[in-house]
Motif scaffolding. Structure first.
Motif, PDB file in Angstrom:
ATOM      1  N   LYS A  44      66.961 112.020 115.801  1.00  0.00           N
ATOM      2  CA  LYS A  44      66.031 111.126 115.880  1.00  0.00           C
ATOM      3  C   LYS A  44      64.249 110.961 115.431  1.00  0.00           C
ATOM      4  N   ASN A  45      64.037 112.169 115.578  1.00  0.00           N
ATOM      5  CA  ASN A  45      62.807 112.392 115.051  1.00  0.00           C
ATOM      6  C   ASN A  45      62.381 113.383 113.362  1.00  0.00           C
ATOM      7  N   TYR A  46      63.790 112.231 112.741  1.00  0.00           N
ATOM      8  CA  TYR A  46      63.853 113.221 111.660  1.00  0.00           C
ATOM      9  C   TYR A  46      62.320 112.779 110.755  1.00  0.00           C
ATOM     10  N   LYS A  47      61.847 111.919 110.881  1.00  0.00           N
ATOM     11  CA  LYS A  47      60.108 111.730 109.546  1.00  0.00           C
ATOM     12  C   LYS A  47      59.302 112.730 110.079  1.00  0.00           C
ATOM     13  N   LYS A  48      59.011 112.413 111.530  1.00  0.00           N
ATOM     14  CA  LYS A  48      58.306 114.359 112.018  1.00  0.00           C
ATOM     15  C   LYS A  48      58.710 115.361 111.501  1.00  0.00           C
ATOM     16  N   ASN A  49      60.045 115.407 112.310  1.00  0.00           N
ATOM     17  CA  ASN A  49      60.466 116.818 111.596  1.00  0.00           C
ATOM     18  C   ASN A  49      60.880 117.385 110.090  1.00  0.00           C
ATOM     19  N   LEU A  50      60.560 116.751 109.287  1.00  0.00           N
ATOM     20  CA  LEU A  50      60.631 116.786 107.859  1.00  0.00           C
ATOM     21  C   LEU A  50      59.287 117.019 107.474  1.00  0.00           C
ATOM     22  N   ALA A  51      57.844 116.425 107.514  1.00  0.00           N
ATOM     23  CA  ALA A  51      56.997 115.797 107.403  1.00  0.00           C
ATOM     24  C   ALA A  51      56.806 117.251 108.035  1.00  0.00           C
ATOM     25  N   GLU A  52      57.200 117.959 108.953  1.00  0.00           N
ATOM     26  CA  GLU A  52      56.613 119.403 109.868  1.00  0.00           C
ATOM     27  C   GLU A  52      57.299 120.836 108.203  1.00  0.00           C
ATOM     28  N   ASN A  53      58.617 120.471 108.235  1.00  0.00           N
ATOM     29  CA  ASN A  53      58.725 121.268 106.496  1.00  0.00           C
ATOM     30  C   ASN A  53      58.433 121.558 105.807  1.00  0.00           C
ATOM     31  N   ILE A  54      58.102 120.596 105.169  1.00  0.00           N
ATOM     32  CA  ILE A  54      57.276 120.152 103.887  1.00  0.00           C
ATOM     33  C   ILE A  54      55.566 120.896 103.672  1.00  0.00           C
ATOM     34  N   LYS A  55      55.369 120.248 105.411  1.00  0.00           N
ATOM     35  CA  LYS A  55      54.098 121.510 105.598  1.00  0.00           C
ATOM     36  C   LYS A  55      53.912 122.713 105.310  1.00  0.00           C
ATOM     37  N   VAL A  56      55.096 123.095 105.886  1.00  0.00           N
ATOM     38  CA  VAL A  56      55.637 124.689 106.017  1.00  0.00           C
ATOM     39  C   VAL A  56      55.838 125.254 103.713  1.00  0.00           C
ATOM     40  N   LEU A  57      56.638 124.405 103.549  1.00  0.00           N
ATOM     41  CA  LEU A  57      56.477 124.515 102.104  1.00  0.00           C
ATOM     42  C   LEU A  57      55.318 124.085 101.020  1.00  0.00           C
ATOM     43  N   GLN A  58      55.067 123.668 101.789  1.00  0.00           N
ATOM     44  CA  GLN A  58      53.965 123.157 100.582  1.00  0.00           C
ATOM     45  C   GLN A  58      52.582 124.984 101.066  1.00  0.00           C
ATOM     46  N   SER A  59      52.328 124.836 102.421  1.00  0.00           N
ATOM     47  CA  SER A  59      51.519 126.222 102.825  1.00  0.00           C
ATOM     48  C   SER A  59      51.979 127.825 103.051  1.00  0.00           C
ATOM     49  N   LEU A  60      53.174 127.401 101.835  1.00  0.00           N
ATOM     50  CA  LEU A  60      53.562 129.522 102.044  1.00  0.00           C
ATOM     51  C   LEU A  60      53.294 129.255 100.558  1.00  0.00           C
ATOM     52  N   GLN A  61      53.101 127.986  99.495  1.00  0.00           N
ATOM     53  CA  GLN A  61      53.449 128.789  98.191  1.00  0.00           C
ATOM     54  C   GLN A  61      55.621 128.882  98.211  1.00  0.00           C
ATOM     55  N   ILE A  62      56.377 128.232  98.782  1.00  0.00           N
ATOM     56  CA  ILE A  62      57.417 128.751  98.328  1.00  0.00           C
ATOM     57  C   ILE A  62      57.794 128.306  97.132  1.00  0.00           C
ATOM     58  N   PRO A  63      58.436 129.502  95.714  1.00  0.00           N
ATOM     59  CA  PRO A  63      58.490 128.685  94.886  1.00  0.00           C
ATOM     60  C   PRO A  63      59.596 127.866  94.153  1.00  0.00           C
ATOM     61  N   HIS A  64      60.454 127.727  95.228  1.00  0.00           N
ATOM     62  CA  HIS A  64      62.359 127.071  95.479  1.00  0.00           C
ATOM     63  C   HIS A  64      62.205 126.804  96.507  1.00  0.00           C
ATOM     64  N   PHE A  65      63.324 126.035  96.511  1.00  0.00           N
ATOM     65  CA  PHE A  65      64.013 125.614  97.784  1.00  0.00           C
ATOM     66  C   PHE A  65      64.795 124.579  97.365  1.00  0.00           C
ATOM     67  N   SER A  66      66.027 124.363  98.341  1.00  0.00           N
ATOM     68  CA  SER A  66      66.608 123.694  98.392  1.00  0.00           C
ATOM     69  C   SER A  66      67.206 122.707  99.377  1.00  0.00           C
ATOM     70  N   ALA A  67      67.333 121.371  99.676  1.00  0.00           N
ATOM     71  CA  ALA A  67      67.431 120.521 100.805  1.00  0.00           C
ATOM     72  C   ALA A  67      69.064 119.901 101.052  1.00  0.00           C
ATOM     73  N   TYR A  68      69.430 119.552 101.913  1.00  0.00           N
ATOM     74  CA  TYR A  68      70.804 118.940 101.774  1.00  0.00           C
ATOM     75  C   TYR A  68      70.560 117.740 103.382  1.00  0.00           C
ATOM     76  N   ALA A  69      70.844 117.287 102.753  1.00  0.00           N
ATOM     77  CA  ALA A  69      71.318 116.300 103.968  1.00  0.00           C
ATOM     78  C   ALA A  69      72.898 116.215 105.189  1.00  0.00           C
ATOM     79  N   LEU A  70      72.074 116.626 106.291  1.00  0.00           N
ATOM     80  CA  LEU A  70      72.662 117.296 107.281  1.00  0.00           C
ATOM     81  C   LEU A  70      74.627 116.195 107.070  1.00  0.00           C
ATOM     82  N   THR A  71      75.272 117.005 106.942  1.00  0.00           N
ATOM     83  CA  THR A  71      76.612 116.260 106.453  1.00  0.00           C
ATOM     84  C   THR A  71      78.121 116.950 107.713  1.00  0.00           C
ATOM     85  N   ILE A  72      78.835 116.136 108.626  1.00  0.00           N
ATOM     86  CA  ILE A  72      79.500 116.320 110.096  1.00  0.00           C
ATOM     87  C   ILE A  72      81.082 117.046 109.448  1.00  0.00           C
TER      88      ILE A  72
END
Length: 373
Positions: free
Chosen positions: A162-190
């Motif tokens: 349920k904290n997906y908005k806050k957690n996604l914002a934190e993940n994006i913040k890290v991706l940006q701050s570390l200057q990662i050149p490529h990322f893959s993003a997947y929706a959680l599937t059960i």
């Protein structure tokens, strides 16, 4: 040009969401690697094209020692034309990537690392039963950069709780701050045979509504546009010059050999094969020189549907000139008839090409069902 995939079917522990083939019984690793070496040698005549990419996946390839990795690469370079190799990718978990291990990878020719970060939020990592912490994930990316790797990618799984908005914002913040050149993003599937699925059935874990995943997907797409990432495939984002060459070749139907339990292969024409997804049977059958794989010859309809499925995941989409050269005209006619029955905001269409918009990508399974033969 062709590719090689090596499946390393071992992990230190089972993640709660994962249904890939692997074992935590590392005591059998030596036998599996010996069988891998045999398979690499006996299939040497299946590819005539030069190798362009090599990919170590799993499982967890970072369970390999230097000797094991070097031996696997030696066999590949010995039995295949690797004079034009451009990319050698190695999947790894953060907890395995010490500076010494990173230097070893570089010494042995690895030039791209795929890091199984999955999240930079401890709450999410615990839910996924990951072994590393968010702090470790951030630290290892800095180590990768310090070790001289320019080409690397990080995985992100979104829509976990349920904290997906806050957690996604934190993940994006890290991706940006570390200057990662490529990322893959997947929706959680059960998936059926996973710990999370058991927890869903007992009420211990709740699946988020569709609009939560839509929010995450759109937020990531907007982040990509604002930060010079090309959203070049449904789940992949790259800075200029950092697309995954190996995965792109899958989507362009180039031939590849897959070695190891559960690995898949494609001859670039109409034959697909897949190895048995059982370490014991794989080793036993290779030792006895008995069949350890199944294969199928793809029909024209199969090839057409696979073309749609792979190409509509990409920003390039469907090329009607390619279709006219490789399939009966009625197939292109069917696409044009069916696509025009759908919402125009889901796709872009001109006389030469059809590709999906971000809105279309969100419902790509539905669209594909409408277009399949």
């Amino acid at each position: 040009m062709a590719g090689i995939y090596i499946h390393i079917p071992f992990c230190h522990q089972r993640c709660s969401y994962c249904d890939f083939h692997f074992s935590t019984l590392l005591k059998h690793k030596e036998k599996v690697i010996d069988a891998l070496l045999t398979e690499i040698e006996v299939r040497k005549n299946e590819l005539s094209a030069p190798i362009e990419t090599i990919y170590f996946g799993g499982g967890t390839p970072s369970v390999l020692s230097e000797k094991e990795l070097a031996t696997l690469l030696d066999f590949i370079f010995k039995f295949y034309d690797c004079s034009q190799v451009k990319e050698i990718t190695f999947e790894a978990n953060p907890e395995d990537l010490s500076m010494a291990y990173l230097k070893m990878l570089k010494k042995n020719g690895i030039n791209r690392i795929s890091i199984g970060t999955q999240s930079f939020v401890d709450e999410e990592l615990r839910l996924m039963n990951r072994k590393h912490s968010a702090k470790q994930g951030i630290s290892v990316i800095k180590n990768i950069q310090d070790a001289g790797f320019e080409n690397f990618t990080a995985d992100i799984i979104y829509g976990i709780n349920k904290n997906y908005k806050k957690n996604l914002a934190e993940n994006i913040k890290v991706l940006q701050s570390l200057q990662i050149p490529h990322f893959s993003a997947y929706a959680l599937t059960i998936e059926e045979k996973t710990l999370l699925n058991k927890k869903v059935k007992t009420g211990e874990f709740s699946i988020l509504p569709d609009d939560a995943y839509e929010y995450c997907f759109n937020t990531l797409h907007a982040f990509a546009q604002e930060n010079d990432f090309l959203h070049y495939e449904l789940s992949n984002y790259a800075k200029p010059g950092f697309k995954s060459l190996h995965n792109s070749n899958y989507w362009h139907n180039k031939p590849y050999l897959g070695f190891g339990p559960s690995a898949h292969s494609f001859d670039g024409k109409n034959i697909r094969r897949w190895n048995v997804a059982n370490n014991h049977l794989y080793v036993k059958n290779i030792q006895k020189n008995t069949p350890y794989f199944e294969q199928e010859i793809l029909t024209v309809e199969n090839l057409f549907n696979e073309y749609l499925m792979t190409k509509l995941r990409t920003i390039e989409g469907i090329d009607f000139k390619y279709l006219s050269k490789n399939f009966p005209n009625k197939y292109s006619t069917r696409i044009l008839e069916q696509i025009k029955l759908l919402n125009a905001s889901w796709y872009n269409l001109n006389e030469n090409r059809l590709n999906l918009t971000p809105k279309g990508w969100l419902i790509s399974d539905f669209i594909l069902k409408k277009l399949f033969i």
